[in-house]
Each structure stands twice: as C-alpha cells, then as structure tokens.
Design a protein around this motif. Structure first.
Motif, PDB file in Angstrom:
ATOM      1  N   LYS A  50       0.797  -1.219   0.000  1.00 61.43           N
ATOM      2  CA  LYS A  50       0.000   0.000   0.000  1.00 61.43           C
ATOM      3  C   LYS A  50       0.833   1.275   0.000  1.00 61.43           C
ATOM      4  N   ASP A  88       0.677  -3.879  -5.248  1.00 63.31           N
ATOM      5  CA  ASP A  88      -0.631  -3.238  -5.370  1.00 63.31           C
ATOM      6  C   ASP A  88      -0.568  -2.298  -6.569  1.00 63.31           C
ATOM      7  N   GLU A 125      -2.570   1.059  -6.399  1.00 60.83           N
ATOM      8  CA  GLU A 125      -1.961   2.093  -5.560  1.00 60.83           C
ATOM      9  C   GLU A 125      -0.786   2.766  -6.275  1.00 60.83           C
ATOM     10  N   ARG A 175      -2.199   5.166  -8.818  1.00 60.56           N
ATOM     11  CA  ARG A 175      -2.638   6.416  -8.186  1.00 60.56           C
ATOM     12  C   ARG A 175      -1.444   7.316  -7.871  1.00 60.56           C
TER      13      ARG A 175
END
Length: 408
Positions: free
Chosen positions: A270, A299, A302, A305
């Motif tokens: 994360k 991930d 993540e 993003r």
C-alpha cells in the motif's frame, strides 16, 4: 576441481586472495580490459581504465585474455572491479553474437564458470562480471550485459575522459568503434544522451526511428515507469532483466521528454516507492533502488494512483505515457478498471507491459469487449525476456497504441 556454473545475475563469495578472470571468445577477435570503480560507480581517474596500453593499476592487471585482481592490494576507495571484453575495432562491423565465456579462479578454490546469453542487437562490448566489496569481504557477480555503443560509450558512462589527452585507448580505439553507430537520426536532438549516457544512444536512435515512422517524432510526453516488485519477480531483478527494461524505457523517454528523467514507482503493498532513473545515474540504478523495497504482493492500483498524483502535481502540460511492467494478475481487478475509466480524461495513456512468470489474462483482455473499451489503455506482451526482443520491434510494441492515441 570441478567448476561451478553461475547464471546471469548470480554471485559467489571470494576469499581475500588474488582472483583471475579468464575470458574465452570464439569466432571474434576481442580485447579484454578492466575498470576500477568507486562507491559512486565511477573511476577515480583515467588511470582506472586498465587495458593493453595501461596494463596495471593498484593491484589490477590485464594480460592477453585475463584480468588479475589482487584483492589485498586494492585501495579502500575502490568498491568494485569490472571485467570487460570488446570486439577488436580493427575489424569494422565485428559484433558479438556468440557470448564470451568467463572462468573465475582463486588458489585452493573450485573455479567458477559463466557463459552469458547470446547477443542479437549488434553488441560490440560486454560487461562480463564485477568483483565487489560486500560486508567486509568480496564477491563476484556474473553480469553478461552487452552494449552496442562501443567502448567509448562504456568508458564515458563510467567516468573515463575520452578527450584526445586521455588514455591512449581513446586515440587508438574510438574512431573505429563510433563508426558502427546508426547513421540515421530521429527528429529529436539526442546530444544530451551522447554526452551523459552514450551507451543508451543506440536504443534511443531505435526508439526515435519508430516514433518517426508512427508520425509522432515531434510530440512530447511525460514518461513514467511502474515496476512490479512481487516476490515472483526476484529472479528478474537479480538477472538484470528489469534494469535492462528500465534502460530501454529511459532511451524512449529521451525522445519524448528532454529532461532525461523517468519517475520510477515500485509496486509493492500500500506504500509504493517512488524514485527516478536519469541519464546521469541509470547504471545499476534499479538494483540500487529495489533493495530499499520489501518483496510482497504488488498493489498495482496504488502505484497507478501515485503516478497520476505525481503527474498532476508536476503541472505538466504534455500528456503522460505511463509504462507499467506487470508480472501477474492484479489483486483488485475492479479497482484497476475503475482507475482506468477515471483517468481517461486526464491526458494519461496506460501501457501494461507483460513480462514475468505469472498470469496476464486480465491485462491482455482489457479491451477484448467492444462495448467497454479503454481508449487510453494498451497491453504489450514483451515475453519472459524483453532484452531478447530486437530494438525496433520492442519499441514498436511499446509505442504503436500510444502513437495512435496521440494522433489528432
């Protein structure tokens, strides 16, 4: 004593005794040399290039096809010694196809053998191995990295002065080697690559020619790179496959963005790790960075993003071309799909590049449905060894869909 074979990327512990690296080349006239490097990966001075005209320096010597390293005599500021073999420039057009072999010997120890994978991209220089400090002792790593830019590019990357008043290797060797560089040049000025990372000039030229052929040679984009750091990728990091992939993306970036920098995000958990790879620091950069990241289940969402946030915060006016290396299916497929939909209007193009050991069906099928296609998303299967894909074919796979998206 029976020899132990090393694979590309593997290392072995050495005793603090003289070590001999003997190079065996078949079917090609070649020269052997060595570089003494500090902790920054650069030579301390031009004298740290050891070759036929300067055959010894601080415990390292070159004779015929052998590099001898007296580990006890190496100065404390020498962090590693790199063994290099280069095609004889007195034979223009000579390149490595069949990989050289390397035998590593120490007194009272079983010898080590290493044969790099064969080469297919016109390589004229091969970094075979490096002897390096580790925890108060010494190790040797099988490298097997080939370069098409000749000894001049390699020397410059390691900080050797190649002006006429530098070592005699420059005057005697460089003109013949630089003649092998491609004559055609893309529309973009690559002088920064020539100055800062000449070993990347050949792939940058290949990338540029593909961009010219796709009609976007004069377009600009901010290139990002996301790397899978799942546990199953460990072998590909250790074998330098991920490093080689990042270098090729950096060479593409030099044609799309003149800042010579690619933000790199390691997808692991994360809290994705963001750093950068640049023309002036790319050598071994991925190996340096990824050791700061824990292995785990990556991930991807993540990391995506993080890339979008960085792009928006940068205030860039040009679109973003985000290359995502994926080695397995994402944990949350719905979340990835949602991110792709939500970024369609942000000027972001996503290219998922598959190479690794896992399943990739999700990425391959992102645009399989005619009713739910992503106009800003593509997938390229680079195989398990993207380094074996010839340059122009590799870059065509990388930019074809992006070029179509960029067209007015």
């Amino acid at each position: 004593m029976q020899a132990t074979s090393l694979r590309k990327g593997e290392n072995a512990t050495l005793s603090v005794a003289p070590v001999v690296l003997a190079v065996i080349v078949r079917g090609l006239s070649a020269d052997v040399s060595a570089l003494l490097l500090g902790p920054d990966g650069k030579v301390r001075s031009d004298n740290d290039l050891v070759f036929y005209n300067h055959p010894a320096q601080d415990g390292v010597s070159v004779a015929g096809g052998e590099v001898s390293v007296d580990l006890a005599r190496l100065p404390a500021e020498v962090d590693r010694v790199v063994a290099v073999v280069s095609a004889d420039p007195l034979h223009p057009g000579a390149v490595f196809t069949r990989a050289p072999q390397l035998k590593i010997s120490q007194p009272a120890a079983s010898p080590l053998m290493f044969t790099a994978p064969d080469f297919t991209a016109g390589e004229t220089v091969v970094v075979l191995a490096e002897v390096y400090r580790r925890g108060g002792g010494w190790k040797v790593r099988a490298v097997g990295q080939g370069y098409a830019s000749g000894l001049a590019g390699l020397a410059t990357d390691y900080g050797v002065d190649i002006e006429p008043d530098g070592p005699a290797v420059c005057a005697a060797r460089l003109p013949a080697q630089t003649q092998s560089a491609p004559a055609a040049r893309p529309a973009v000025d690559l002088s920064k690559v020539e100055r800062q990372a000449p070993a990347l000039l050949a792939p940058a030229l290949q990338a540029g020619q593909v961009l010219v052929g796709r009609g976007i040679a004069h377009r600009q984009a901010a290139v990002y790179l996301i790397l899978d750091h799942d546990w199953h990728m460990q072998e590909l990091y250790e074998s330098f496959a991920v490093q080689a992939f990042a270098e090729r993306v950096l060479a593409l970036s030099a044609n799309l963005d003149d800042d010579g920098t690619v933000p790199v995000i390691f997808s692991s958990g994360k809290d994705p790790f963001l750093e950068e790879i640049r023309l002036d620091n790319y050598r071994g950069r991925i190996g340096q960075l990824h050791t700061q990241v824990d292995w785990g289940w990556g991930d991807v969402a993540e990391a995506m993003r993080r890339a979008v946030n960085h792009y928006q915060e940068s205030g860039a006016a040009d679109p973003a071309f985000i290359v995502i290396q994926v080695g397995d299916e994402p944990q949350d497929k719905a979340e990835v799909r949602s991110l792709l939909q939500n970024t369609a209007s942000l000027g972001v193009f996503w290219l998922f590049v598959g190479f690794g050991r896992g399943k990739l069906a999700f990425y391959k099928n992102l645009n399989a449905s005619a009713s739910a296609r992503f106009t800003n998303v593509a997938f390229y299967d680079a195989s398990r060894n993207p380094g074996a894909v010839p340059g122009e074919r590799f870059y065509a796979g990388l930019v074809d869909a992006f070029a179509a998206w960029m067209q007015p």
